[in-house]
Design an enzyme around this catalytic site. Structure first.
Site, PDB file in Angstrom:
ATOM      1  N   ASP A 134       3.944   4.102 -25.194  1.00  0.00           N
ATOM      2  CA  ASP A 134       3.795   3.005 -24.225  1.00  0.00           C
ATOM      3  C   ASP A 134       3.184   3.485 -22.905  1.00  0.00           C
ATOM      4  O   ASP A 134       2.745   2.685 -22.083  1.00  0.00           O
ATOM      5  CB  ASP A 134       5.153   2.318 -23.963  1.00  0.00           C
ATOM      6  CG  ASP A 134       6.224   3.248 -23.404  1.00  0.00           C
ATOM      7  OD1 ASP A 134       5.958   4.464 -23.254  1.00  0.00           O
ATOM      8  OD2 ASP A 134       7.340   2.760 -23.124  1.00  0.00           O
ATOM      9  N   TYR A 159      -1.137  13.589 -19.816  1.00  0.00           N
ATOM     10  CA  TYR A 159      -0.599  13.304 -21.157  1.00  0.00           C
ATOM     11  C   TYR A 159      -1.013  11.910 -21.604  1.00  0.00           C
ATOM     12  O   TYR A 159      -1.581  11.725 -22.695  1.00  0.00           O
ATOM     13  CB  TYR A 159       0.933  13.439 -21.155  1.00  0.00           C
ATOM     14  CG  TYR A 159       1.588  12.773 -22.354  1.00  0.00           C
ATOM     15  CD1 TYR A 159       1.442  13.292 -23.633  1.00  0.00           C
ATOM     16  CD2 TYR A 159       2.339  11.596 -22.198  1.00  0.00           C
ATOM     17  CE1 TYR A 159       2.019  12.670 -24.743  1.00  0.00           C
ATOM     18  CE2 TYR A 159       2.927  10.967 -23.291  1.00  0.00           C
ATOM     19  CZ  TYR A 159       2.757  11.514 -24.564  1.00  0.00           C
ATOM     20  OH  TYR A 159       3.326  10.884 -25.656  1.00  0.00           O
ATOM     21  N   LYS A 163      -3.427  10.587 -24.721  1.00  0.00           N
ATOM     22  CA  LYS A 163      -2.979   9.688 -25.799  1.00  0.00           C
ATOM     23  C   LYS A 163      -3.856   8.422 -25.801  1.00  0.00           C
ATOM     24  O   LYS A 163      -4.207   7.905 -26.863  1.00  0.00           O
ATOM     25  CB  LYS A 163      -1.503   9.312 -25.613  1.00  0.00           C
ATOM     26  CG  LYS A 163      -0.519  10.450 -25.823  1.00  0.00           C
ATOM     27  CD  LYS A 163      -0.504  11.015 -27.240  1.00  0.00           C
ATOM     28  CE  LYS A 163       0.098  10.094 -28.263  1.00  0.00           C
ATOM     29  NZ  LYS A 163       0.233  10.776 -29.590  1.00  0.00           N
TER      30      LYS A 163
HETATM   31  P1  NAD Z   1       7.275  17.039 -30.003  1.00  0.00           P
HETATM   32  O1  NAD Z   1       6.613  17.710 -28.844  1.00  0.00           O
HETATM   33  O2  NAD Z   1       8.739  17.163 -30.187  1.00  0.00           O
HETATM   34  O3  NAD Z   1       6.613  17.541 -31.374  1.00  0.00           O
HETATM   35  C1  NAD Z   1       5.225  17.703 -31.514  1.00  0.00           C
HETATM   36  C2  NAD Z   1       4.986  18.496 -32.808  1.00  0.00           C
HETATM   37  O4  NAD Z   1       3.566  18.619 -32.981  1.00  0.00           O
HETATM   38  C3  NAD Z   1       5.542  19.912 -32.774  1.00  0.00           C
HETATM   39  O5  NAD Z   1       6.194  20.207 -33.981  1.00  0.00           O
HETATM   40  C4  NAD Z   1       4.291  20.792 -32.599  1.00  0.00           C
HETATM   41  O6  NAD Z   1       4.438  22.085 -33.180  1.00  0.00           O
HETATM   42  C5  NAD Z   1       3.257  19.961 -33.320  1.00  0.00           C
HETATM   43  N1  NAD Z   1       1.892  20.249 -32.859  1.00  0.00           N
HETATM   44  C6  NAD Z   1       1.457  20.345 -31.572  1.00  0.00           C
HETATM   45  N2  NAD Z   1       0.151  20.633 -31.550  1.00  0.00           N
HETATM   46  C7  NAD Z   1      -0.265  20.675 -32.848  1.00  0.00           C
HETATM   47  C8  NAD Z   1      -1.510  20.896 -33.478  1.00  0.00           C
HETATM   48  N3  NAD Z   1      -2.623  21.149 -32.745  1.00  0.00           N
HETATM   49  N4  NAD Z   1      -1.581  20.879 -34.830  1.00  0.00           N
HETATM   50  C9  NAD Z   1      -0.466  20.641 -35.571  1.00  0.00           C
HETATM   51  N5  NAD Z   1       0.744  20.438 -35.032  1.00  0.00           N
HETATM   52  C10 NAD Z   1       0.846  20.443 -33.681  1.00  0.00           C
HETATM   53  O7  NAD Z   1       6.832  15.522 -29.923  1.00  0.00           O
HETATM   54  P2  NAD Z   1       7.638  14.207 -30.322  1.00  0.00           P
HETATM   55  O8  NAD Z   1       8.478  13.800 -29.190  1.00  0.00           O
HETATM   56  O9  NAD Z   1       8.211  14.393 -31.644  1.00  0.00           O
HETATM   57  O10 NAD Z   1       6.423  13.161 -30.397  1.00  0.00           O
HETATM   58  C11 NAD Z   1       5.727  12.938 -31.622  1.00  0.00           C
HETATM   59  C12 NAD Z   1       4.630  11.918 -31.383  1.00  0.00           C
HETATM   60  O11 NAD Z   1       5.212  10.702 -30.933  1.00  0.00           O
HETATM   61  C13 NAD Z   1       3.625  12.331 -30.302  1.00  0.00           C
HETATM   62  O12 NAD Z   1       2.354  11.931 -30.715  1.00  0.00           O
HETATM   63  C14 NAD Z   1       4.068  11.552 -29.066  1.00  0.00           C
HETATM   64  O13 NAD Z   1       2.966  11.270 -28.241  1.00  0.00           O
HETATM   65  C15 NAD Z   1       4.615  10.288 -29.701  1.00  0.00           C
HETATM   66  N6  NAD Z   1       5.685   9.588 -28.944  1.00  0.00           N
HETATM   67  C16 NAD Z   1       6.773  10.287 -28.510  1.00  0.00           C
HETATM   68  C17 NAD Z   1       7.804   9.579 -27.862  1.00  0.00           C
HETATM   69  C18 NAD Z   1       9.049  10.280 -27.360  1.00  0.00           C
HETATM   70  O14 NAD Z   1       9.850   9.670 -26.657  1.00  0.00           O
HETATM   71  N7  NAD Z   1       9.290  11.531 -27.716  1.00  0.00           N
HETATM   72  C19 NAD Z   1       7.683   8.206 -27.647  1.00  0.00           C
HETATM   73  C20 NAD Z   1       6.524   7.537 -28.097  1.00  0.00           C
HETATM   74  C21 NAD Z   1       5.532   8.245 -28.760  1.00  0.00           C
HETATM   75  O1  DAU Z   2       7.498   6.471 -22.991  1.00  0.00           O
HETATM   76  C1  DAU Z   2       7.259   7.291 -24.097  1.00  0.00           C
HETATM   77  C2  DAU Z   2       7.185   8.725 -23.643  1.00  0.00           C
HETATM   78  O2  DAU Z   2       8.509   9.128 -23.333  1.00  0.00           O
HETATM   79  C3  DAU Z   2       6.568   9.666 -24.685  1.00  0.00           C
HETATM   80  O3  DAU Z   2       5.240   9.293 -24.908  1.00  0.00           O
HETATM   81  C4  DAU Z   2       6.643  11.119 -24.215  1.00  0.00           C
HETATM   82  O4  DAU Z   2       6.159  11.983 -25.236  1.00  0.00           O
HETATM   83  C5  DAU Z   2       8.088  11.447 -23.911  1.00  0.00           C
HETATM   84  O5  DAU Z   2       8.171  12.765 -23.400  1.00  0.00           O
HETATM   85  C6  DAU Z   2       8.665  10.455 -22.892  1.00  0.00           C
HETATM   86  O6  DAU Z   2       8.029  10.626 -21.592  1.00  0.00           O
HETATM   87  P1  DAU Z   2       8.872  10.581 -20.234  1.00  0.00           P
HETATM   88  O7  DAU Z   2       8.105  11.279 -19.195  1.00  0.00           O
HETATM   89  O8  DAU Z   2       9.326   9.194 -19.936  1.00  0.00           O
HETATM   90  O9  DAU Z   2      10.180  11.430 -20.721  1.00  0.00           O
HETATM   91  P2  DAU Z   2      11.051  12.538 -19.979  1.00  0.00           P
HETATM   92  O10 DAU Z   2      12.259  12.759 -20.822  1.00  0.00           O
HETATM   93  O11 DAU Z   2      10.247  13.732 -19.587  1.00  0.00           O
HETATM   94  O12 DAU Z   2      11.502  11.796 -18.659  1.00  0.00           O
HETATM   95  C7  DAU Z   2      12.227  10.570 -18.709  1.00  0.00           C
HETATM   96  C8  DAU Z   2      12.448  10.120 -17.289  1.00  0.00           C
HETATM   97  O13 DAU Z   2      13.354  11.044 -16.662  1.00  0.00           O
HETATM   98  C9  DAU Z   2      11.182  10.141 -16.438  1.00  0.00           C
HETATM   99  O14 DAU Z   2      11.228   9.061 -15.521  1.00  0.00           O
HETATM  100  C10 DAU Z   2      11.266  11.460 -15.687  1.00  0.00           C
HETATM  101  C11 DAU Z   2      12.766  11.654 -15.505  1.00  0.00           C
HETATM  102  N1  DAU Z   2      13.219  13.071 -15.464  1.00  0.00           N
HETATM  103  C12 DAU Z   2      12.818  13.903 -16.465  1.00  0.00           C
HETATM  104  C13 DAU Z   2      13.211  15.234 -16.461  1.00  0.00           C
HETATM  105  C14 DAU Z   2      12.759  16.185 -17.542  1.00  0.00           C
HETATM  106  C15 DAU Z   2      14.067  13.481 -14.475  1.00  0.00           C
HETATM  107  O15 DAU Z   2      14.464  12.704 -13.579  1.00  0.00           O
HETATM  108  N2  DAU Z   2      14.481  14.797 -14.479  1.00  0.00           N
HETATM  109  C16 DAU Z   2      14.072  15.687 -15.414  1.00  0.00           C
HETATM  110  O16 DAU Z   2      14.457  16.902 -15.327  1.00  0.00           O
END
Ligand code: NAD
Ligand code: DAU
Length: 355
Positions: A134, A159, A163
């Protein structure tokens, strides 16, 4: 039948692989580079499972991709692989462009080369599902309506810009070549196997070690939180029933401020592992520390998930209360997993980010 997933040793991809093989006998080929965020420990439950084929490699590696498509002929590709941490993208954007943009391009190109040579019937069934975020829509003001699929792209961090670029490439491959693509844009996930650099696992990790709980700025930024298994089930629905070329927003109907999230976590920890009487702490809340804000910090994200609900019948099954309790309990009982990934790299990131 086989499905190729990328990034399946990361947080969401590993949950997806485990859930998939709980519900289906269809083989998963799992391609992961094993960056700092990828961890074989996340998929240890699958190590003796013949339906799971792990390949250590990079989505940017064209010849490897060609070999995988030739050997496994997947009927679908689900692209989870990415650099995913906003703070790291601020610190060093380059690798985000490499993996998220060039990597997605190479995967699209390999998929297209495979797809165009398929027989008509298989061609119709092939899917390329791109897992996005999002964050591509930018930041909302307090009373603005939640993001819909047609909201304008306004990425604010390296980032989210990477995306957004990958989303546009996916769209272009559909429009130009007819590749049968689907894109999902999901809100913040939480749950088992999330790397403890992200807010929820970081806070649980630090609290259990009586270390400060860092809150950026005033802590009033809002995110929409979704339990990871609900995200996985949404991806399955889109893969099965999504309309080609369409985008589906996925969200948890759980808008919460960061400070509220941290208070909830502290409240649960106070119940489950009360602070010992011989420490100065009365509650984990005493560890909260307001620190310097993230540059360009988006104020609010919120998702309107009515399209996926009305078209595909998907809704999250966990409430925030049930999901967060499961998550805290999982981290408490899986401290070995946490210790295993507290590598030198993790320590140096924490030192650099929170010094
Ligand atoms: P993550 O960072 O936990 O995992 C990413 C994985 O991708 C890792 O296992 C890493 O080794 C692998 N990777 C990185 N670069 C690579 C490459 N060049 N080739 C092959 N593998 C590679 O990420 P996540 O939180 O599991 O997110 C997964 C997907 O979902 C991402 O595309 C992210 O943008 C999307 N997403 C995440 C969230 C969230 O809240 N975590 C929310 C919405 C969308
Ligand atoms: O919205 C989806 C996204 O959510 C994904 O696309 C990303 O991959 C995922 O990392 C996440 O991004 P955020 O930046 O929202 O997540 P994060 O956990 O890093 O931070 C959540 C919120 O908390 C954000 O407002 C920043 C704040 N934060 C984060 C950290 C690590 C803090 O206040 N303190 C911290 O130490």
């Amino acid at each position: 039948m086989t499905v190729l997933i990328t990034g399946g040793a990361g947080f969401i991809g590993s949950n997806f692989a485990i859930n998939w093989l709980d519900q289906s006998d269809e083989t998963i080929v799992n391609l992961d580079k094993l960056t700092y965020a990828g961890n074989m420990g996340n998929i240890s439950a699958l190590q003796d499972d013949g339906r799971h084929i792990f390949i250590h490699g990079d989505i940017e590696d064209q010849s490897l991709l060609q070999k995988i498509f030739l050997e496994h002929a997947p009927r679908a590709v689900i692209n989870f692989a990415a650099e995913s941490h906003v703070d790291r993208s601020i610190d060093g954007p380059e690798v985000f462009m490499q993996t998220n943009v060039i990597g997605t391009l190479r995967l699209l190109e390999a998929s297209r080369n495979h797809w165009k040579n398929l027989a008509e019937q298989e061609k119709d069934k092939f899917r390329f599902l791109h897992v996005s975020t999002d964050e591509v829509y930018g930041s909302l003001t307090p009373n603005a309506p939640p993001f819909v699929e047609t909201s304008r792209y306004e990425p604010n961090s390296p980032y989210s810009a990477s995306k957004a670029s990958s989303d546009h490439l996916v769209r272009a491959y559909h429009h130009t070549y007819g590749l049968p693509v689907l894109t999902t844009n999901c809100s913040n996930n939480y749950g088992p196997y999330q790397f403890p650099e992200k807010l929820i696992p970081l806070v649980i990790h630090n609290a259990l070690r009586h270390q400060p709980l860092p809150i950026y700025g005033d802590g009033l930024q809002i995110r929409d939180w979704l339990y990871v298994k609900d995200h996985c089930s949404a991806i399955c629905s889109v893969l099965d029933k999504g309309r080609l070329g369409e985008v589906y927003n996925i969200g948890g109907l759980n808008e919460k401020s960061n400070i509220d999230i941290v208070h909830s976590l502290c409240g649960i920890l106070d119940e489950l592992v009360p602070c010992a009487a011989d420490t100065p702490l009365k509650s984990y809340k005493d560890l909260i520390k307001f620190v310097k804000d993230r540059p360009g910090h988006d104020r609010r994200y919120a998702i309107d998930a009515s399209k996926i609900e009305h078209e595909l019948g998907w809704r999250p099954s966990e409430t925030f209360e049930s999901g967060i309790l499961k998550t805290v309990k999982w981290y408490i009982s899986n401290q070995e997993w946490v210790e295993d990934i507290r590598s030198g790299e993790y320590q140096s990131w924490i030192q650099k980010q929170y010094k």
